[in-house]
Design an enzyme around this catalytic site. Structure first.
Site, short mmCIF file in Angstrom:
data_model
loop_
_atom_site.label_atom_id
_atom_site.label_comp_id
_atom_site.label_asym_id
_atom_site.label_seq_id
_atom_site.Cartn_x
_atom_site.Cartn_y
_atom_site.Cartn_z
N CYS A 1 51.32 -31.91 16.71
CA CYS A 1 52.26 -31.93 16.53
C CYS A 1 52.84 -30.67 17.75
O CYS A 1 52.16 -29.93 17.80
CB CYS A 1 53.57 -30.90 15.46
N CYS B 1 56.60 -35.16 22.62
CA CYS B 1 57.14 -34.50 20.84
C CYS B 1 56.58 -35.48 20.92
O CYS B 1 56.77 -36.79 21.32
CB CYS B 1 58.65 -34.28 20.66
#
Ligand code: DGL
Length: 277
Positions: free
Chosen positions: A77, A196
């Site tokens: 992440c 992302c």
């Protein structure tokens, strides 16, 4: 053998489903290695949360994966990488498990960016947390100070993905809105990085609305190649990564929802396990 020197699977952590885009590429690039995926679906999205909260949540995840004997944990992440990685590496790891490793996705991504752009004007699309951390501008400036970087926070994109709203007029509207905004701020951009892990799931829509001549760059292959390279250079970690071709999926929320989303988003049939911090 001390617990810190254990052998085990590579841990892959994300705030939700997004890291599955990275895991998918890890499995292609490193077939046979064992992986544990951990999605903190109960607390996603991380992107709009404070530094302290993202750090605390990420540390919870690292501890959990260490408890499952992972010698190496990848923070798949960007938000966790930009907000928590450095503190975990510098402050927590020496105390928790000095011989294990936690790696993120930002540095390996930045390393390949310069070669992808002709104009040297690049754009980074990320969560509010990633953008406001300035991790990408700081890292890019260290390696490629000539690059002109524009960042665009896209706070609505992750909730769209987590809710399965990925290829319809509603998601198209918000995808176009953020692409238009960043291109208006710097029309010379020729590379847009999807910083992302969730964003590749909006790729159809992003490709529909990106201006011609702009290359859209997801991170999955970049990060997988970087992991493979890391393991070849760090034999002491590589030989502690077990290889039975096993992948175990954990979610902090409903396993039914996780399995159904993996089926619809990635076309895979899995049986995840629920875990709590
Ligand atoms: N997938 C995460 C990332 O790469 C963010 C998702 C979230 O906001 O939780 O930044």
């Amino acid at each position: 053998m001390s617990k810190d020197l254990c052998k085990g699977p590579i841990g892959v952590f994300d705030s939700g489903y997004g890291g599955m885009t990275i895991l998918r590429e890890f499995v292609r690039t490193l077939p046979g290695y064992d992986f544990i995926y951990l999605g903190d679906n109960a607390r996603t999205p991380y992107g709009n949360r404070s530094f302290e909260t993202i750090y605390a949540y990420t540390l919870d995840a690292v501890k959990l994966l260490f408890g499952m004997d992972c010698p190496l944990v990848i923070l798949a992440c960007n938000t966790a990488s930009s907000r928590a990685l450095r503190t975990i590496q510098q402050r927590d790891l020496p105390v928790l498990a000095p011989s294990r490793r936690v790696l993120g996705v930002i540095r390996p991504t930045v390393e390949v960016l310069d070669a992808l752009s002709k104009t040297k004007h690049l754009g980074v699309m990320g969560t509010l947390g990633t953008v406001s951390s300035n991790s990408y501008p700081l890292e890019i400036n260290k390696l490629f100070p000539h690059i002109i970087l524009t960042q665009e926070p896209c706070p609505i994109w992750v909730p769209l993905v987590e809710n399965g709203e990925i290829d319809n007029p509603g998601s198209d509207y918000f995808v176009k809105q953020h692409l238009d905004r960043i291109m208006e701020r710097d029309p010379q951009i020729d590379v847009l990085l999807l910083a992302c892990t969730h964003y590749p799931l909006l790729l159809n829509s992003i490709n529909r609305h990106a201006p011609p001549g702009v290359t859209i760059v997801p991170q999955d292959r970049i990060v997988a190649e970087s992991l493979s390279d890391y393991l070849s250079r760090h034999r002491e970690i590589d030989e502690r990564c077990t290889r039975n071709g096993a992948i175990v999926y954990y979610t902090t929320d409903s396993t039914e929802m996780f399995d159904a989303s993996c089926r619809s988003l990635f076309g895979i049939d899995i049986e995840s396990k629920r875990i709590a911090f």
